[in-house]
Design an enzyme around this catalytic site. Structure first.
Site, PDB file in Angstrom:
ATOM      1  N   SER A 686       0.798  -1.226   0.000  1.00 46.47           N
ATOM      2  CA  SER A 686       0.000   0.000   0.000  1.00 46.47           C
ATOM      3  C   SER A 686       0.832   1.277   0.000  1.00 46.47           C
ATOM      4  O   SER A 686       0.277   2.356  -0.132  1.00 46.47           O
ATOM      5  CB  SER A 686      -0.961   0.007   1.189  1.00 46.47           C
ATOM      6  N   LYS A 729      -6.852   3.803   8.284  1.00 46.15           N
ATOM      7  CA  LYS A 729      -5.913   4.750   7.674  1.00 46.15           C
ATOM      8  C   LYS A 729      -6.498   6.153   7.626  1.00 46.15           C
ATOM      9  O   LYS A 729      -5.815   7.150   7.920  1.00 46.15           O
ATOM     10  CB  LYS A 729      -5.534   4.278   6.267  1.00 46.15           C
TER      11      LYS A 729
END
Length: 790
Positions: A686, A729
């Site tokens: 990611s 996140k």
């Protein structure tokens, strides 16, 4: 070894100056003693045969390491000259020989080594000055030897007659030494002492030690004999007591215990198979005396059988509104697990014989997984049992030990059911992601049966060895991550994620639960301590950074302690804590906004990462220096992250012209990519677009906006692929003060899980290609060289 004779008229043969050396290994021969030997080694057989063919003399020398084929250095320097008095050859070509010691000898020089050693030797004569001290020591030694012979079962009484009839004190000392249980080194010490007085002193030490050992052994034997006699006497009296009790119609203790077990088995309403096993064990118990070890094993087993809740269960509270009220009282938010429990209650109301669900709460530490299990039990009106599986690596912890082992017990599942006292408790298996496995088995494999609704209605614990119905149990497991849970085990559970709390969530939890609880625990009334909302927000932002609320509660506890101290010292009757008071109470701020006060920088991009404790910010730094085109990666990056960095570099090279970078830049510079917090391992795809942005910034010399954070996987062609952990996140970005979040377009649907106020506070940019990321993240759009020239 044996003495050759007790006569004082024996004439000592003349010892030759040169002797054949016979290595005796561990055996030490004294002058005047006989040494019977079985000899199988060819070189040692030849020594005996040559001696018989010649003067019959050999030199018997022990070796320092006990070997039968020693080197010359391994032989002790002092040995015994001996005569071969008998030899018998056996069918297997080995021989039996008897050697008689003649005199102590010392090796002067080895003169031959093949086929055996021969040496020039010097005869060592005994030295003796018969003083009063020597005479007293000799008599004491003889007396001690007599006591040893009396106590040692392997020494015949005739030895005492022999030792007193030996001609010289030296012979007497050697004789006594030859019959003691001494090591090779100790026997050699006696042999090497030529001074008879010194030899007698050393022997006295060994005699006293041997006597002490024998007396201790005799004492132990006497105690054992006494205990046996006492046990026999008690058994005789016990049998008499039984006869008397039988005549009077009184039950003895054993009979009463057996009758009690029989009554409890009948009253327990056991399943047929279990009842038969219990009765069979009771019949075995009747046939055994109470002193037998097996009697204790059988009694313990029956005690477990009759105390388990085979048919005892609590009645569920099926009032859905009341259950909802209890769940809301105990926990704020956590809507998904609460809804799941209420759904279960609704179905239970319609179908009473429904099997218990098997849930798995997954989330960061401190998010209320364990306490939620206790709250569920309260809402359902069931008993609550919790066991921790962290570090468990033995299958027997789950299934129990078989009764053949000493101290065997059922596994922790059955133990928990017995503690609960009902067959339908809420059973929490905490930290299931931290199970281990080793040579004792795999507990995760044992849990496959426990957590399978199709099998656990007949769970067999190794100790009980009869099936127990676990189908009514509501199993709840907890974990921080699912990666370490084996696939087949995870497949049996319904996973409910408990994500990290947002700042408003934490504020509400602190108001409703944490502050009141800590006030109670510190003996404070509600009117004695007030913590303002501004203070709570400051604690959440500046003194904690976590997905859960565990550290938040610790900080609130610290505030309560300080307030309690002020009140206890009489300095105040009421304490109000505001934001400005926190520095004095909790010290300087522990955390700050990661982006506060920092400028837009070249080669530094802000990424978003997921950790077991929730979301976090991840900074990627890129430095470009003159070199030969090497790429260096630091910061404890995993293989996947390294591959993402290589893919990002390839993308930047493919877009060099559009980014205004020289096409051959990679030949002239070295690129160093570093992710700070180097002690923490990092991996995953990611960070791909973050690395690519930092690379493009460093090579194009364009700063990256510090209020932009991003996450997404990159392909070689620059496509941006979706990633996981979006909710955590985004919450991390919000906590850190980020204004804009760049996400893969396919992750737009995941924003539904993000709280509304967080979505309103952030600007989201959804991208499909890396070019869109650069347009958003860089301070200005990169120019190609052609555009720059225009």
């Amino acid at each position: 070894m044996q003495d050759a004779t007790g006569s004082s008229e024996v004439k000592t043969p003349q010892v030759p100056r040169r002797l054949r050396i016979f290595p005796s290994g561990d055996a030490v021969l004294y002058p005047g003693m006989l040494l019977p030997l079985a000899v199988a080694e060819p070189n040692r057989i030849k020594v005996i045969e040559d001696a018989l063919a010649g003067d019959k003399f050999v030199g018997v020398f022990a070796s320092k390491d006990g070997k039968l084929d020693p080197s010359s250095d391994d032989l002790y320097p002092v040995g015994t000259a001996a005569q071969v008095v008998r030899m018998l050859r056996l069918p297997d070509n080995s021989i039996q020989a008897v050697l008689q010691g003649v005199a102590r000898v010392k090796i002067v020089e080895i003169v031959q080594s093949v086929p055996y050693f021969m040496a020039d030797v010097e005869v060592l004569e005994d030295k003796l000055a018969r003083t009063m001290e020597f005479e007293g020591l000799l008599r004491s030694a003889l007396g001690t030897f007599q006591r040893i012979v009396e106590l040692a079962p392997n020494l015949p009484a005739e030895l005492l007659t022999v030792v007193h009839n030996l001609p010289t004190p030296g012979n007497q000392v050697d004789f006594m030494a030859s019959h003691l249980n001494l090591s090779r080194e100790e026997r050699q010490q006696i042999l090497e002492l030529v001074d008879v007085h010194e030899r007698l002193k050393k022997l006295s030490e060994f005699l006293n030690r041997e006597l002490e050992i024998l007396e201790i052994g005799e004492k132990i034997q006497a105690e054992i004999r006494g205990k046996i006699e006492k046990a026999q006497r008690e058994m005789y009296l016990r049998e008499q007591l039984k006869a008397i009790q039988k005549e009077l119609g009184i039950e003895d203790e054993r009979t009463a215990e057996i009758n009690e077990f029989k009554r409890r088995i009948e009253e327990a309403n056991l399943p047929e198979e279990v009842r038969k096993e219990a009765e069979r064990e009771l019949d075995r118990m009747k046939a055994m005396p109470p002193q037998a070890a097996e009697y204790i094993v059988a009694r313990t087993y029956l005690d477990w059988i009759v105390n388990l809740p085979w048919n005892t269960e609590t009645e569920d509270n099926l009032d859905i509104e009341r259950a909802k009220q209890i769940l809301d009282e105990d926990h704020y938010d956590l809507e998904k697990p609460k809804e799941r429990i209420l759904d279960y209650l609704a179905v239970r109301k319609l179908k009473p014989d429904m099997k218990g669900p098997i849930l798995c709460f997954v989330g960061p530490p401190g998010t209320g997984k364990t306490s939620l299990g206790r709250s569920i039990a309260r809402a359902l009106g069931r008993k609550f049992v919790r066991i921790s599986l962290g570090g468990v690596s033995d299958e027997a912890e789950i299934r129990g030990h078989r009764r053949t082992y000493i101290g065997a017990l059922p596994g922790r599942i059955i133990q928990g059911i017995r503690r609960a006292g009902s067959k339908n408790p809420v059973f929490m298996l905490d930290e299931i992601d931290k199970l281990g496995s080793d040579f004792r088995g795999d507990p995760a494999a044992a849990l496959l049966e426990v957590l399978d609704p199709e099998q656990n209605n007949a769970f067999v614990d190794h100790y009980l060895d009869v099936p127990f119905d676990l189908s009514k149990v509501m199993f709840i497991t907890t974990a921080n991550i699912t990666d370490t849970i084996p696939g087949p085990l995870l497949d049996r559970m319904e996973v409910l994620e408990l994500p990290g709390y947002t700042e408003p969530d934490k504020l509400e939890i602190a108001r409703r639960f944490l502050v009141p609880r800590q006030r109670r625990e510190h003996g404070l009334r509600e009117d004695q301590l007030v913590i303002t909302d501004d203070a709570l927000v400051a604690i959440i932002r500046k003194y904690t950074r976590e997905a859960g609320v565990r550290n938040l509660e610790r900080q609130i506890a610290a505030v309560c302690r300080k307030a309690a101290r002020k009140i206890a010292e009489g300095k105040a009757e009421r304490v109000t804590v505001d934001e400005k008071d926190l520095h004095d109470i909790l010290g300087p701020e522990k955390y700050r906004s990661e982006l506060a006060g920092e400028k837009d920088e070249i080669g530094v991009a802000t990424g978003l990462a997921w950790t077991p404790a929730g979301g976090d910010l991840l900074f990627v730094e890129v430095s470009v220096v003159p070199g030969d085109g090497s790429l260096r990666l630091t910061g404890r990056l995993g293989e996947v992250m390294k591959e993402s960095a290589e893919a990002a570099l390839t993308y930047v090279r493919s877009r060099a012209e559009e980014l205004g970078i020289a096409p051959d830049f990679y030949k002239k510079v070295d690129i160093h990519i570093h992710v700070p917090e180097g002690a923490v391992p990092k991996d995953g795809p990611s960070a791909g677009i973050t690395i690519a942005t930092a690379l493009a910034s460093a090579l194009a010399k364009i700063p990256v906006r510090k209020d932009v954070a991003m996450t997404g996987e990159i392909t070689l062609r620059g496509k941006v692929l979706p990633v996981g952990g979006i909710r955590d996140k985004v919450l991390a970005a919000h906590r850190a003060g980020v204004k804009t979040v760049v996400l893969p377009e396919e992750n737009e649907k995941d924003l539904e899980e993000v709280p509304e106020h967080v979505r309103q506070a952030l600007r989201f940019v959804f991208v499909r290609h890396m070019d869109e990321v650069l347009r958003e993240a860089l301070v200005r759009a990169p120019q190609s060289k052609a555009e720059a020239n225009e």
